[in-house]
Motif scaffolding. Structure first.
Motif, PDB file in Angstrom:
ATOM      1  N   THR A   1       0.809  -1.221   0.000  1.00 18.69           N
ATOM      2  CA  THR A   1       0.000   0.000   0.000  1.00 18.69           C
ATOM      3  C   THR A   1       0.841   1.269   0.000  1.00 18.69           C
ATOM      4  O   THR A   1       0.375   2.317  -0.450  1.00 18.69           O
ATOM      5  N   VAL A   2       2.092   1.196   0.491  1.00 21.06           N
ATOM      6  CA  VAL A   2       2.942   2.388   0.502  1.00 21.06           C
ATOM      7  C   VAL A   2       3.490   2.700  -0.894  1.00 21.06           C
ATOM      8  O   VAL A   2       4.043   3.785  -1.115  1.00 21.06           O
ATOM      9  N   CYS A   3       3.333   1.763  -1.819  1.00 19.14           N
ATOM     10  CA  CYS A   3       3.805   1.977  -3.193  1.00 19.14           C
ATOM     11  C   CYS A   3       2.664   2.120  -4.193  1.00 19.14           C
ATOM     12  O   CYS A   3       2.827   2.791  -5.217  1.00 19.14           O
ATOM     13  N   LEU A   4       1.531   1.495  -3.927  1.00 16.15           N
ATOM     14  CA  LEU A   4       0.388   1.582  -4.829  1.00 16.15           C
ATOM     15  C   LEU A   4      -0.897   1.532  -4.012  1.00 16.15           C
ATOM     16  O   LEU A   4      -1.182   0.536  -3.339  1.00 16.15           O
ATOM     17  N   THR A   5      -1.648   2.611  -4.061  1.00 18.09           N
ATOM     18  CA  THR A   5      -2.933   2.673  -3.364  1.00 18.09           C
ATOM     19  C   THR A   5      -3.889   1.656  -3.959  1.00 18.09           C
ATOM     20  O   THR A   5      -4.016   1.569  -5.189  1.00 18.09           O
ATOM     21  N   PRO A   6      -4.583   0.872  -3.137  1.00 19.85           N
ATOM     22  CA  PRO A   6      -5.530  -0.093  -3.681  1.00 19.85           C
ATOM     23  C   PRO A   6      -6.565   0.578  -4.584  1.00 19.85           C
ATOM     24  O   PRO A   6      -7.113   1.633  -4.247  1.00 19.85           O
ATOM     25  N   GLY A   7      -6.803  -0.048  -5.729  1.00 19.81           N
ATOM     26  CA  GLY A   7      -7.789   0.461  -6.668  1.00 19.81           C
ATOM     27  C   GLY A   7      -9.068  -0.354  -6.598  1.00 19.81           C
ATOM     28  O   GLY A   7      -9.368  -0.991  -5.578  1.00 19.81           O
ATOM     29  N   THR A   8      -9.807  -0.362  -7.684  1.00 18.29           N
ATOM     30  CA  THR A   8     -11.000  -1.192  -7.756  1.00 18.29           C
ATOM     31  C   THR A   8     -10.596  -2.652  -7.931  1.00 18.29           C
ATOM     32  O   THR A   8      -9.435  -2.970  -8.219  1.00 18.29           O
ATOM     33  N   LYS A   9     -11.549  -3.543  -7.780  1.00 21.30           N
ATOM     34  CA  LYS A   9     -11.269  -4.956  -7.978  1.00 21.30           C
ATOM     35  C   LYS A   9     -10.731  -5.211  -9.377  1.00 21.30           C
ATOM     36  O   LYS A   9      -9.787  -5.995  -9.563  1.00 21.30           O
ATOM     37  N   GLU A  10     -11.297  -4.530 -10.352  1.00 22.27           N
ATOM     38  CA  GLU A  10     -10.844  -4.696 -11.733  1.00 22.27           C
ATOM     39  C   GLU A  10      -9.418  -4.171 -11.909  1.00 22.27           C
ATOM     40  O   GLU A  10      -8.585  -4.804 -12.565  1.00 22.27           O
ATOM     41  N   GLU A  11      -9.123  -3.008 -11.315  1.00 21.54           N
ATOM     42  CA  GLU A  11      -7.774  -2.438 -11.427  1.00 21.54           C
ATOM     43  C   GLU A  11      -6.737  -3.329 -10.737  1.00 21.54           C
ATOM     44  O   GLU A  11      -5.659  -3.601 -11.292  1.00 21.54           O
ATOM     45  N   ASN A  12      -7.053  -3.790  -9.527  1.00 25.66           N
ATOM     46  CA  ASN A  12      -6.113  -4.616  -8.787  1.00 25.66           C
ATOM     47  C   ASN A  12      -5.839  -5.941  -9.504  1.00 25.66           C
ATOM     48  O   ASN A  12      -4.697  -6.412  -9.568  1.00 25.66           O
ATOM     49  N   THR A  13      -6.892  -6.523 -10.042  1.00 26.94           N
ATOM     50  CA  THR A  13      -6.748  -7.793 -10.760  1.00 26.94           C
ATOM     51  C   THR A  13      -5.919  -7.597 -12.016  1.00 26.94           C
ATOM     52  O   THR A  13      -5.005  -8.393 -12.299  1.00 26.94           O
TER      53      THR A  13
ATOM     54  N   ASP B   1      -3.822 -10.322   0.597  1.00 31.78           N
ATOM     55  CA  ASP B   1      -4.084  -9.080   1.338  1.00 31.78           C
ATOM     56  C   ASP B   1      -5.407  -8.459   0.890  1.00 31.78           C
ATOM     57  O   ASP B   1      -5.515  -7.890  -0.197  1.00 31.78           O
ATOM     58  N   GLY B   2      -6.409  -8.551   1.764  1.00 33.85           N
ATOM     59  CA  GLY B   2      -7.753  -8.090   1.429  1.00 33.85           C
ATOM     60  C   GLY B   2      -7.889  -6.594   1.280  1.00 33.85           C
ATOM     61  O   GLY B   2      -8.958  -6.119   0.878  1.00 33.85           O
ATOM     62  N   ARG B   3      -6.854  -5.844   1.557  1.00 34.42           N
ATOM     63  CA  ARG B   3      -6.921  -4.410   1.278  1.00 34.42           C
ATOM     64  C   ARG B   3      -6.980  -4.167  -0.227  1.00 34.42           C
ATOM     65  O   ARG B   3      -7.412  -3.090  -0.663  1.00 34.42           O
ATOM     66  N   TYR B   4      -6.550  -5.162  -0.997  1.00 34.64           N
ATOM     67  CA  TYR B   4      -6.677  -5.139  -2.453  1.00 34.64           C
ATOM     68  C   TYR B   4      -7.744  -6.154  -2.852  1.00 34.64           C
ATOM     69  O   TYR B   4      -7.514  -7.369  -2.751  1.00 34.64           O
ATOM     70  N   ALA B   5      -8.904  -5.673  -3.266  1.00 37.23           N
ATOM     71  CA  ALA B   5      -9.939  -6.593  -3.754  1.00 37.23           C
ATOM     72  C   ALA B   5      -9.465  -7.189  -5.076  1.00 37.23           C
ATOM     73  O   ALA B   5      -9.044  -6.465  -5.983  1.00 37.23           O
ATOM     74  N   ILE B   6      -9.516  -8.512  -5.188  1.00 38.45           N
ATOM     75  CA  ILE B   6      -8.947  -9.198  -6.350  1.00 38.45           C
ATOM     76  C   ILE B   6      -9.876 -10.314  -6.798  1.00 38.45           C
ATOM     77  O   ILE B   6     -10.484 -11.019  -5.978  1.00 38.45           O
ATOM     78  N   ASP B   7      -9.988 -10.491  -8.087  1.00 37.56           N
ATOM     79  CA  ASP B   7     -10.676 -11.637  -8.673  1.00 37.56           C
ATOM     80  C   ASP B   7      -9.689 -12.798  -8.655  1.00 37.56           C
ATOM     81  O   ASP B   7      -8.852 -12.937  -9.549  1.00 37.56           O
ATOM     82  N   TYR B   8      -9.763 -13.621  -7.645  1.00 38.76           N
ATOM     83  CA  TYR B   8      -8.769 -14.677  -7.471  1.00 38.76           C
ATOM     84  C   TYR B   8      -8.839 -15.736  -8.564  1.00 38.76           C
ATOM     85  O   TYR B   8      -7.804 -16.295  -8.938  1.00 38.76           O
ATOM     86  N   GLU B   9     -10.003 -15.994  -9.064  1.00 40.41           N
ATOM     87  CA  GLU B   9     -10.098 -16.989 -10.141  1.00 40.41           C
ATOM     88  C   GLU B   9      -9.317 -16.513 -11.367  1.00 40.41           C
ATOM     89  O   GLU B   9      -8.568 -17.281 -11.977  1.00 40.41           O
TER      90      GLU B   9
END
Length: 237
Positions: free
Chosen positions: A104-116, A136-144
Protein backbone atom coordinates in the motif's frame (compact mmCIF):
# COMPACT_ATOMS: atom_id res chain seq x y z
CA UNK A 1 2.99 -34.00 3.36
CA UNK A 2 6.76 -34.13 2.88
CA UNK A 3 8.97 -31.72 4.80
CA UNK A 4 9.38 -28.29 3.24
CA UNK A 5 13.05 -27.79 2.37
CA UNK A 6 13.06 -24.32 0.85
CA UNK A 7 12.00 -20.83 1.88
CA UNK A 8 12.13 -18.27 -0.92
CA UNK A 9 10.78 -15.06 0.59
CA UNK A 10 12.93 -13.59 3.39
CA UNK A 11 14.32 -10.18 4.32
CA UNK A 12 17.53 -8.91 5.90
CA UNK A 13 18.52 -5.60 7.47
CA UNK A 14 18.90 -4.28 3.92
CA UNK A 15 15.11 -4.05 3.64
CA UNK A 16 15.10 -1.37 6.31
CA UNK A 17 12.49 -2.99 8.54
CA UNK A 18 13.99 -6.47 9.04
CA UNK A 19 16.58 -7.44 11.58
CA UNK A 20 18.89 -10.24 10.47
CA UNK A 21 21.96 -10.39 8.25
CA UNK A 22 22.40 -12.76 5.31
CA UNK A 23 24.67 -14.91 7.44
CA UNK A 24 22.23 -15.01 10.36
CA UNK A 25 19.33 -15.92 8.07
CA UNK A 26 21.37 -18.70 6.44
CA UNK A 27 22.38 -20.11 9.81
CA UNK A 28 18.74 -20.13 10.86
CA UNK A 29 17.83 -21.92 7.62
CA UNK A 30 20.42 -24.58 8.36
CA UNK A 31 19.02 -25.11 11.85
CA UNK A 32 15.54 -25.47 10.34
CA UNK A 33 16.75 -28.19 7.98
CA UNK A 34 16.31 -26.21 4.77
CA UNK A 35 18.23 -27.03 1.62
CA UNK A 36 17.67 -23.66 -0.08
CA UNK A 37 17.09 -20.13 1.18
CA UNK A 38 16.27 -17.14 -0.97
CA UNK A 39 17.05 -13.65 0.30
CA UNK A 40 14.52 -11.30 -1.31
CA UNK A 41 15.00 -7.84 0.10
CA UNK A 42 12.63 -5.09 -0.94
CA UNK A 43 13.36 -3.24 -4.17
CA UNK A 44 14.32 0.45 -3.86
CA UNK A 45 10.92 2.17 -3.98
CA UNK A 46 9.68 0.76 -0.69
CA UNK A 47 10.39 3.34 2.04
CA UNK A 48 13.51 2.36 3.95
CA UNK A 49 14.60 -0.05 1.22
CA UNK A 50 18.04 -0.34 -0.22
CA UNK A 51 19.78 1.20 -3.22
CA UNK A 52 20.03 -0.58 -6.56
CA UNK A 53 23.76 -1.07 -5.98
CA UNK A 54 22.99 -3.60 -3.25
CA UNK A 55 21.33 -5.86 -5.82
CA UNK A 56 24.02 -5.31 -8.43
CA UNK A 57 26.73 -6.61 -6.10
CA UNK A 58 25.31 -10.04 -5.28
CA UNK A 59 28.33 -11.64 -6.97
CA UNK A 60 30.31 -11.23 -3.74
CA UNK A 61 27.96 -13.43 -1.68
CA UNK A 62 28.70 -17.12 -1.14
CA UNK A 63 26.16 -19.37 -2.82
CA UNK A 64 26.31 -21.87 0.02
CA UNK A 65 26.34 -21.07 3.71
CA UNK A 66 26.06 -23.58 6.57
CA UNK A 67 25.17 -26.29 4.04
CA UNK A 68 22.26 -24.27 2.60
CA UNK A 69 22.09 -23.14 -1.03
CA UNK A 70 21.69 -19.35 -1.10
CA UNK A 71 19.61 -17.68 -3.81
CA UNK A 72 19.86 -13.89 -3.95
CA UNK A 73 16.77 -12.20 -5.34
CA UNK A 74 14.32 -9.38 -4.80
CA UNK A 75 10.77 -8.58 -3.73
CA UNK A 76 9.66 -6.10 -6.36
CA UNK A 77 7.10 -3.41 -5.67
CA UNK A 78 4.29 -3.12 -8.18
CA UNK A 79 4.12 0.59 -8.89
CA UNK A 80 1.02 1.13 -11.05
CA UNK A 81 -2.08 -0.57 -12.43
CA UNK A 82 -0.15 -1.61 -15.54
CA UNK A 83 2.12 -3.88 -13.52
CA UNK A 84 5.29 -1.79 -13.66
CA UNK A 85 7.97 -2.72 -11.11
CA UNK A 86 10.77 -0.73 -9.49
CA UNK A 87 13.79 -2.38 -11.04
CA UNK A 88 15.24 -2.12 -14.53
CA UNK A 89 15.70 -5.15 -16.75
CA UNK A 90 19.49 -4.89 -16.65
CA UNK A 91 19.34 -5.59 -12.89
CA UNK A 92 16.34 -7.95 -12.97
CA UNK A 93 18.18 -10.35 -15.22
CA UNK A 94 20.86 -10.77 -12.53
CA UNK A 95 18.38 -11.84 -9.84
CA UNK A 96 18.12 -15.45 -8.74
CA UNK A 97 14.40 -15.10 -8.07
CA UNK A 98 11.88 -12.25 -8.40
CA UNK A 99 8.73 -11.90 -6.33
CA UNK A 100 6.25 -9.18 -7.33
CA UNK A 101 3.99 -7.84 -4.58
CA UNK A 102 1.42 -5.18 -3.89
CA UNK A 103 2.30 -2.84 -1.00
CA UNK A 104 0.00 0.00 0.00
CA UNK A 105 2.94 2.39 0.50
CA UNK A 106 3.80 1.98 -3.19
CA UNK A 107 0.39 1.58 -4.83
CA UNK A 108 -2.93 2.67 -3.36
CA UNK A 109 -5.53 -0.09 -3.68
CA UNK A 110 -7.79 0.46 -6.67
CA UNK A 111 -11.00 -1.19 -7.76
CA UNK A 112 -11.27 -4.96 -7.98
CA UNK A 113 -10.84 -4.70 -11.73
CA UNK A 114 -7.77 -2.44 -11.43
CA UNK A 115 -6.11 -4.62 -8.79
CA UNK A 116 -6.75 -7.79 -10.76
CA UNK A 117 -5.44 -6.28 -13.99
CA UNK A 118 -2.33 -5.15 -12.11
CA UNK A 119 -1.44 -8.71 -11.11
CA UNK A 120 -2.24 -10.10 -14.54
CA UNK A 121 -0.04 -7.46 -16.16
CA UNK A 122 2.93 -8.05 -13.84
CA UNK A 123 2.78 -11.76 -14.72
CA UNK A 124 3.70 -10.75 -18.26
CA UNK A 125 7.11 -9.66 -17.00
CA UNK A 126 9.44 -12.54 -17.93
CA UNK A 127 11.56 -11.98 -14.82
CA UNK A 128 8.68 -12.41 -12.34
CA UNK A 129 8.35 -15.97 -11.04
CA UNK A 130 6.20 -15.47 -7.92
CA UNK A 131 3.20 -13.34 -7.00
CA UNK A 132 3.77 -12.38 -3.36
CA UNK A 133 1.06 -12.43 -0.66
CA UNK A 134 -1.99 -11.99 -2.96
CA UNK A 135 -4.18 -12.68 0.08
CA UNK A 136 -4.08 -9.08 1.34
CA UNK A 137 -7.75 -8.09 1.43
CA UNK A 138 -6.92 -4.41 1.28
CA UNK A 139 -6.68 -5.14 -2.45
CA UNK A 140 -9.94 -6.59 -3.75
CA UNK A 141 -8.95 -9.20 -6.35
CA UNK A 142 -10.68 -11.64 -8.67
CA UNK A 143 -8.77 -14.68 -7.47
CA UNK A 144 -10.10 -16.99 -10.14
CA UNK A 145 -8.74 -14.70 -12.86
CA UNK A 146 -5.37 -14.43 -11.10
CA UNK A 147 -5.01 -18.19 -10.60
CA UNK A 148 -5.94 -18.86 -14.22
CA UNK A 149 -3.48 -16.17 -15.34
CA UNK A 150 -0.68 -17.66 -13.23
CA UNK A 151 -1.36 -21.09 -14.70
CA UNK A 152 -1.18 -19.67 -18.21
CA UNK A 153 2.01 -17.68 -17.61
CA UNK A 154 3.85 -20.29 -15.53
CA UNK A 155 4.04 -18.10 -12.41
CA UNK A 156 3.88 -19.40 -8.84
CA UNK A 157 1.25 -18.21 -6.38
CA UNK A 158 2.68 -17.55 -2.93
CA UNK A 159 0.94 -18.77 0.20
CA UNK A 160 2.47 -16.51 2.79
CA UNK A 161 2.82 -17.77 6.36
CA UNK A 162 3.28 -14.28 7.83
CA UNK A 163 -0.22 -13.35 6.61
CA UNK A 164 -1.61 -15.76 9.19
CA UNK A 165 0.48 -14.49 12.08
CA UNK A 166 -1.00 -12.31 14.85
CA UNK A 167 -0.51 -8.63 14.12
CA UNK A 168 -0.39 -8.98 10.34
CA UNK A 169 -1.54 -5.81 8.58
CA UNK A 170 -3.12 -7.83 5.77
CA UNK A 171 -6.89 -8.14 5.85
CA UNK A 172 -9.02 -11.29 5.61
CA UNK A 173 -6.00 -13.42 4.82
CA UNK A 174 -7.37 -16.69 6.17
CA UNK A 175 -10.53 -16.62 4.07
CA UNK A 176 -8.66 -15.31 1.04
CA UNK A 177 -5.95 -17.96 1.30
CA UNK A 178 -8.63 -20.63 1.63
CA UNK A 179 -10.24 -19.39 -1.58
CA UNK A 180 -6.90 -19.18 -3.38
CA UNK A 181 -6.01 -22.74 -2.39
CA UNK A 182 -9.38 -24.03 -3.57
CA UNK A 183 -8.90 -22.35 -6.96
CA UNK A 184 -5.29 -23.56 -7.27
CA UNK A 185 -6.47 -27.10 -6.66
CA UNK A 186 -9.30 -26.69 -9.17
CA UNK A 187 -7.00 -25.42 -11.93
CA UNK A 188 -3.89 -27.44 -11.04
CA UNK A 189 -1.88 -24.32 -10.20
CA UNK A 190 1.31 -24.86 -8.21
CA UNK A 191 1.96 -22.84 -5.07
CA UNK A 192 5.03 -21.89 -3.09
CA UNK A 193 4.80 -21.59 0.69
CA UNK A 194 7.00 -18.85 2.16
CA UNK A 195 7.62 -17.37 5.58
CA UNK A 196 8.28 -13.76 4.54
CA UNK A 197 10.69 -13.86 7.48
CA UNK A 198 11.96 -10.52 8.76
CA UNK A 199 13.93 -12.07 11.63
CA UNK A 200 16.10 -15.21 11.72
CA UNK A 201 13.87 -17.18 14.09
CA UNK A 202 11.04 -17.08 11.53
CA UNK A 203 13.03 -18.72 8.74
CA UNK A 204 11.65 -22.13 7.77
CA UNK A 205 8.63 -21.88 10.08
CA UNK A 206 5.51 -22.66 8.09
CA UNK A 207 3.16 -23.80 10.86
CA UNK A 208 0.21 -21.57 9.96
CA UNK A 209 0.14 -22.53 6.31
CA UNK A 210 0.88 -26.19 7.03
CA UNK A 211 -2.21 -26.32 9.23
CA UNK A 212 -4.27 -24.64 6.51
CA UNK A 213 -3.02 -27.03 3.82
CA UNK A 214 -3.98 -29.97 6.02
CA UNK A 215 -7.39 -28.50 6.82
CA UNK A 216 -8.19 -27.86 3.16
CA UNK A 217 -6.75 -31.16 1.95
CA UNK A 218 -4.50 -29.37 -0.52
CA UNK A 219 -2.59 -31.86 -2.69
CA UNK A 220 1.13 -32.27 -2.04
CA UNK A 221 1.89 -32.50 -5.74
CA UNK A 222 0.97 -28.81 -6.16
CA UNK A 223 3.42 -27.59 -3.48
CA UNK A 224 6.94 -26.94 -4.81
CA UNK A 225 8.59 -26.59 -1.37
CA UNK A 226 9.45 -30.28 -1.11
CA UNK A 227 11.87 -30.34 -4.06
CA UNK A 228 14.55 -27.80 -5.02
CA UNK A 229 14.45 -29.06 -8.61
CA UNK A 230 10.78 -28.22 -8.96
CA UNK A 231 11.47 -24.65 -7.90
CA UNK A 232 14.35 -24.27 -10.32
CA UNK A 233 12.11 -25.09 -13.28
CA UNK A 234 10.51 -21.68 -12.67
CA UNK A 235 13.80 -19.81 -12.45
CA UNK A 236 14.86 -19.97 -16.10
CA UNK A 237 14.25 -16.89 -18.23
Amino acid sequence: MKKFILDTHTHTVASGHAYGTVTEMAEAASRAGLKLLAITDHAPKLPGGTHEMYFRNFKVIDRELFGVEILMGVELNIMDYEGSVDMEERVLKKMGICIASLHTVCLTPGTKEENTRTLLKVMENPYVQVIGHPDDGRYAIDYEAVVKGAKEKGVLIEINNSSLMPGSCRKNSLSNLTEILSLCQQYGQEIIVNTDAHFPSSVGRFEGVEALLEKTGFPEELVVNTDVGRLKKYLTY
